[in-house]
Design a protein around this motif. Structure first.
Motif, mmCIF file in Angstrom:
data_model
loop_
_atom_site.group_PDB
_atom_site.id
_atom_site.type_symbol
_atom_site.label_atom_id
_atom_site.label_comp_id
_atom_site.label_asym_id
_atom_site.label_seq_id
_atom_site.Cartn_x
_atom_site.Cartn_y
_atom_site.Cartn_z
ATOM 1 N N GLU A 190 -44.507 -35.653 40.082
ATOM 2 C CA GLU A 190 -44.459 -34.119 39.976
ATOM 3 C C GLU A 190 -45.344 -33.416 40.743
ATOM 4 O O GLU A 190 -45.000 -32.294 41.310
ATOM 5 C CB GLU A 190 -44.930 -34.052 38.283
ATOM 6 C CG GLU A 190 -44.150 -34.392 37.377
ATOM 7 C CD GLU A 190 -44.532 -34.360 36.108
ATOM 8 O OE1 GLU A 190 -43.561 -33.920 35.158
ATOM 9 O OE2 GLU A 190 -45.799 -34.282 35.792
ATOM 10 N N LEU A 191 -46.349 -34.194 41.131
ATOM 11 C CA LEU A 191 -47.280 -33.281 41.902
ATOM 12 C C LEU A 191 -46.901 -33.413 43.505
ATOM 13 O O LEU A 191 -46.925 -32.320 44.276
ATOM 14 C CB LEU A 191 -48.608 -34.240 42.172
ATOM 15 C CG LEU A 191 -49.861 -33.492 43.087
ATOM 16 C CD1 LEU A 191 -50.093 -32.290 42.810
ATOM 17 C CD2 LEU A 191 -51.124 -34.467 42.915
ATOM 18 N N LYS A 192 -46.346 -34.593 43.765
ATOM 19 C CA LYS A 192 -45.507 -34.557 45.300
ATOM 20 C C LYS A 192 -44.564 -33.341 45.260
ATOM 21 O O LYS A 192 -44.459 -32.876 46.293
ATOM 22 C CB LYS A 192 -44.728 -35.968 45.474
ATOM 23 C CG LYS A 192 -45.760 -36.799 45.705
ATOM 24 C CD LYS A 192 -45.067 -38.319 46.188
ATOM 25 C CE LYS A 192 -46.144 -39.335 46.653
ATOM 26 N NZ LYS A 192 -45.492 -40.596 46.973
ATOM 27 N N LYS A 193 -43.684 -33.238 44.242
ATOM 28 C CA LYS A 193 -42.540 -32.235 44.192
ATOM 29 C C LYS A 193 -43.231 -30.912 44.207
ATOM 30 O O LYS A 193 -42.656 -30.124 45.082
ATOM 31 C CB LYS A 193 -41.874 -32.388 42.885
ATOM 32 C CG LYS A 193 -40.481 -31.508 42.993
ATOM 33 C CD LYS A 193 -39.751 -31.743 41.582
ATOM 34 C CE LYS A 193 -38.598 -30.701 41.635
ATOM 35 N NZ LYS A 193 -37.680 -30.744 40.352
ATOM 36 N N LEU A 194 -44.214 -30.663 43.696
ATOM 37 C CA LEU A 194 -44.826 -29.332 43.354
ATOM 38 C C LEU A 194 -45.602 -28.901 45.161
ATOM 39 O O LEU A 194 -45.388 -27.658 45.108
ATOM 40 C CB LEU A 194 -46.117 -29.378 42.524
ATOM 41 C CG LEU A 194 -46.757 -27.987 42.123
ATOM 42 C CD1 LEU A 194 -45.780 -27.078 41.693
ATOM 43 C CD2 LEU A 194 -47.799 -28.382 41.222
#
Length: 236
Positions: free
Chosen positions: A167-171
């Protein structure tokens, strides 16, 4: 949640702050390593600690580059200004600061994004504040770990919105090129893969091979640790 209520919580929180424990010191040590790495991209950097608490880490960052700190808590800023009068501090919303576009070469975000309600707005503000090819050094708790820990997340702040690594990577992926992404600190988990990697068989096996460093490396790269560390460069 209203910013006023959050600010009141953090005013009380920072008035009662204690000395750092071993986990926080390990996280700070890791940030210092990544600041040294970031200096290769940005000479004489202007550094912003976005959500700096009572400012105690800013005095460390200031040895690497001119540092500014901002936090929602006015009480924290009073403490910081008294302790470190040689550093610029201001209170305000980390998702909507008054700094000009491109004001900083490096932003340090230490355990902040998980306490932000609309996290994309926070990342947008980081992008706005960074100079071309500016560097974001961000740490945050690892939801993958805490979902597999009996008792879950032990923090108890007004907003608890911890992220999975993916999720952090996508953000970050829309506006940043991720240079480094890994986890640190490997306490005992209770469920799933943690039952395997913390089993006596695995533990003594790595110990017999004198390969505990390898075990830590594997856990780090599989993002199994307590905190995620990411270093990302602004896409221009």
């Amino acid at each position: 949640m209203e910013l006023k209520k959050q600010s009141e919580f953090y005013d009380t929180y920072w008035r009662g702050s204690k000395k750092y424990g071993s986990y926080k010191l390990k996280r700070i040590s890791e940030i210092i390593k990544q600041l040294d790495f970031a200096k290769k991209h940005k000479k004489n950097p202007r550094i912003l600690d976005l959500g700096c608490g009572d400012g105690r880490c800013c005095s460390i960052w200031h040895e690497i580059g001119d540092t500014t700190g901002i936090d929602l808590s006015q009480e924290a800023m009073k403490i910081a200004k008294k302790r470190y009068p040689f550093i610029e501090f201001s209170s305000g919303d980390a998702t909507n600061t008054s700094f000009k576009d491109g004001s900083f070469d490096i932003i340090i975000s230490q355990e902040v994004i998980e306490h932000i309600e609309v996290q994309s707005t926070y990342i947008d503000e980081c992008k706005r504040l960074l100079s071309p090819n500016g560097i974001l050094i961000l740490t945050t708790p690892n939801k993958f770990y805490f979902d597999r820990r009996i008792g879950g997340n032990y923090s108890n702040q007004p907003i608890e919105n911890i992220l999975y690594p993916k999720e952090l990577k996508k953000l970050l992926s829309k506006d940043f090129h991720i240079l480094k992404f890994y986890s640190i600190i490997h306490p005992k988990g209770d469920k799933g893969i943690y039952r395997l990697i913390n089993s006596k068989f695995i533990h003594y096996g790595f110990a017999a091979l004198k390969a505990n460093a390898l075990k830590d490396y594997i856990q780090s790269r599989l993002n199994l640790g307590l905190h995620i560390i990411t270093v990302a460069k602004k896409i221009t």
